[in-house]
Design a protein around this motif. Structure first.
Motif, PDB file in Angstrom:
ATOM      1  N   LEU A 109       4.543   7.067  -4.130  1.00 51.53           N
ATOM      2  CA  LEU A 109       4.573   5.664  -3.684  1.00 51.53           C
ATOM      3  C   LEU A 109       5.598   5.457  -2.574  1.00 51.53           C
ATOM      4  CD1 LEU A 109       4.415   3.540  -6.959  1.00 51.53           C
ATOM      5  CD2 LEU A 109       2.691   3.688  -5.171  1.00 51.53           C
ATOM      6  N   ASP A 110       6.769   6.043  -2.733  1.00 50.40           N
ATOM      7  CA  ASP A 110       7.819   5.879  -1.731  1.00 50.40           C
ATOM      8  C   ASP A 110       7.362   6.436  -0.386  1.00 50.40           C
ATOM      9  OD1 ASP A 110       9.534   4.678  -3.559  1.00 50.40           O
ATOM     10  OD2 ASP A 110      10.451   6.590  -4.148  1.00 50.40           O
ATOM     11  N   THR A 111       6.788   7.631  -0.412  1.00 45.20           N
ATOM     12  CA  THR A 111       6.312   8.249   0.825  1.00 45.20           C
ATOM     13  C   THR A 111       5.195   7.429   1.442  1.00 45.20           C
ATOM     14  OG1 THR A 111       6.871  10.420  -0.063  1.00 45.20           O
ATOM     15  CG2 THR A 111       5.374  10.376   1.808  1.00 45.20           C
ATOM     16  N   ASN A 112       4.232   7.032   0.610  1.00 40.97           N
ATOM     17  CA  ASN A 112       3.100   6.244   1.120  1.00 40.97           C
ATOM     18  C   ASN A 112       3.566   4.893   1.654  1.00 40.97           C
ATOM     19  OD1 ASN A 112       1.469   8.333   0.324  1.00 40.97           O
ATOM     20  ND2 ASN A 112       0.795   7.345  -1.563  1.00 40.97           N
ATOM     21  N   SER A 113       4.507   4.275   0.969  1.00 39.95           N
ATOM     22  CA  SER A 113       5.036   2.980   1.393  1.00 39.95           C
ATOM     23  C   SER A 113       5.761   3.122   2.729  1.00 39.95           C
ATOM     24  CB  SER A 113       5.979   2.431   0.329  1.00 39.95           C
ATOM     25  OG  SER A 113       6.566   1.239   0.747  1.00 39.95           O
ATOM     26  N   TYR A 114       6.557   4.161   2.836  1.00 41.73           N
ATOM     27  CA  TYR A 114       7.290   4.400   4.084  1.00 41.73           C
ATOM     28  C   TYR A 114       6.311   4.604   5.242  1.00 41.73           C
ATOM     29  CZ  TYR A 114      10.091   6.786   7.591  1.00 41.73           C
ATOM     30  OH  TYR A 114      10.687   7.147   8.771  1.00 41.73           O
ATOM     31  N   GLU A 115       5.283   5.413   5.009  1.00 41.44           N
ATOM     32  CA  GLU A 115       4.288   5.679   6.064  1.00 41.44           C
ATOM     33  C   GLU A 115       3.538   4.395   6.444  1.00 41.44           C
ATOM     34  OE1 GLU A 115       3.820   8.424   7.890  1.00 41.44           O
ATOM     35  OE2 GLU A 115       5.520   9.298   6.814  1.00 41.44           O
ATOM     36  N   ALA A 116       3.184   3.604   5.453  1.00 38.32           N
ATOM     37  CA  ALA A 116       2.466   2.352   5.736  1.00 38.32           C
ATOM     38  C   ALA A 116       3.344   1.397   6.535  1.00 38.32           C
ATOM     39  CB  ALA A 116       2.013   1.702   4.432  1.00 38.32           C
ATOM     40  N   LYS A 117       4.627   1.300   6.182  1.00 40.04           N
ATOM     41  CA  LYS A 117       5.543   0.428   6.918  1.00 40.04           C
ATOM     42  C   LYS A 117       5.731   0.927   8.350  1.00 40.04           C
ATOM     43  CE  LYS A 117       8.361  -1.517   3.228  1.00 40.04           C
ATOM     44  NZ  LYS A 117       9.729  -1.638   2.711  1.00 40.04           N
ATOM     45  N   ARG A 118       5.822   2.228   8.498  1.00 37.39           N
ATOM     46  CA  ARG A 118       5.971   2.799   9.839  1.00 37.39           C
ATOM     47  C   ARG A 118       4.748   2.482  10.699  1.00 37.39           C
ATOM     48  NH1 ARG A 118       6.009   8.770  10.124  1.00 37.39           N
ATOM     49  NH2 ARG A 118       4.993   8.662  12.121  1.00 37.39           N
ATOM     50  N   GLU A 119       3.585   2.571  10.076  1.00 34.22           N
ATOM     51  CA  GLU A 119       2.345   2.275  10.799  1.00 34.22           C
ATOM     52  C   GLU A 119       2.284   0.793  11.195  1.00 34.22           C
ATOM     53  OE1 GLU A 119      -2.382   2.345   9.807  1.00 34.22           O
ATOM     54  OE2 GLU A 119      -1.170   4.012   9.046  1.00 34.22           O
ATOM     55  N   VAL A 120       2.648  -0.097  10.285  1.00 32.43           N
ATOM     56  CA  VAL A 120       2.643  -1.534  10.583  1.00 32.43           C
ATOM     57  C   VAL A 120       3.626  -1.833  11.711  1.00 32.43           C
ATOM     58  CG1 VAL A 120       3.368  -3.792   9.669  1.00 32.43           C
ATOM     59  CG2 VAL A 120       1.822  -2.346   8.361  1.00 32.43           C
ATOM     60  N   THR A 121       4.817  -1.243  11.645  1.00 32.49           N
ATOM     61  CA  THR A 121       5.825  -1.471  12.678  1.00 32.49           C
ATOM     62  C   THR A 121       5.344  -0.935  14.028  1.00 32.49           C
ATOM     63  OG1 THR A 121       7.561  -1.334  11.010  1.00 32.49           O
ATOM     64  CG2 THR A 121       8.240  -1.056  13.299  1.00 32.49           C
ATOM     65  N   GLY A 122       4.745   0.236  14.026  1.00 35.51           N
ATOM     66  CA  GLY A 122       4.219   0.819  15.273  1.00 35.51           C
ATOM     67  C   GLY A 122       3.095  -0.018  15.843  1.00 35.51           C
ATOM     68  N   ASP A 123       2.169  -0.445  14.977  1.00 37.66           N
ATOM     69  CA  ASP A 123       1.066  -1.295  15.447  1.00 37.66           C
ATOM     70  C   ASP A 123       1.581  -2.605  16.025  1.00 37.66           C
ATOM     71  OD1 ASP A 123      -0.727   0.636  14.644  1.00 37.66           O
ATOM     72  OD2 ASP A 123      -1.389  -0.433  12.826  1.00 37.66           O
TER      73      ASP A 123
END
Length: 191
Positions: free
Chosen positions: A47-61
């Protein structure tokens, strides 16, 4: 090789068998429980890894969208007020998306925690049931052994009583024969 003790009595032998059976069952249950907990923990850590990746993607987008919007506004000659409003809307959308990710992560963590709690309760119930079943089977085996010992003792007592009766009957009848063989008639002749 396991240390095998030679029990001194049948009761100790039966207890040794059921103790080993109980230990084996409890080890099997513990191993299954540990395996299930490890699976839940692995999923929870993901969950932590997936959450971090999702947040990174949202921030990048959001950064890409902001850059494109700034370029479009500049190309069309829009004023800074419109750019500011658009950037504010983008920041609000980014914050909402990050909050959704955090909320989904928290809900998933709660679900994993609930699964772990349910798993612990099921494990404890299985352990209790296994111990009760083992104790009941042990009691039945001990009772059966006791009944067998009683039957053997009764059979031995009956055989001894019969042998004693035969011995007593045999000594009484041989004493009778001796007394009847030594009778003399009134004339003095042995009959």
């Amino acid at each position: 090789m396991a240390d095998i003790k030679v029990p001194k009595t049948e009761e100790a032998y039966i207890n040794d068998i059921y103790n080993r059976q109980k230990e084996s069952t409890l080890r099997t249950l513990k191993s299954a429980y540990d395996s299930n907990v490890a699976s839940i923990d692995t999923a929870k850590k993901a969950l932590d890894t997936n959450s971090y990746e999702a947040k990174r993607e949202v921030t990048g987008d959001a950064a890409i969208t902001r850059q494109r919007l700034n370029e479009a506004f500049a190309a069309n000659g829009l004023n800074t007020g419109a750019v500011g409003q658009a950037n504010l809307a983008l920041l609000n959308q980014k914050a909402a998306n990050l909050n959704k990710i955090d909320l989904a992560r928290q809900q998933a963590q709660q679900e994993y925690d609930a699964q772990k709690a349910a798993l612990m309760q099921a494990y404890q119930a299985e352990v209790k049931s296994a111990i009760q079943q083992n104790d009941a089977q042990r009691a039945q085996a001990l009772y059966a052994a006791w009944k067998e010992q009683q039957a053997q003792a009764n059979a031995l007592a009956a055989a001894q009583a019969k042998a004693l009766t035969v011995k007593q009957t045999g000594s009484t009848s041989s004493g009778s024969r001796k007394s009847s063989g030594s009778k003399k008639s009134s004339s003095g002749a042995v009959v």
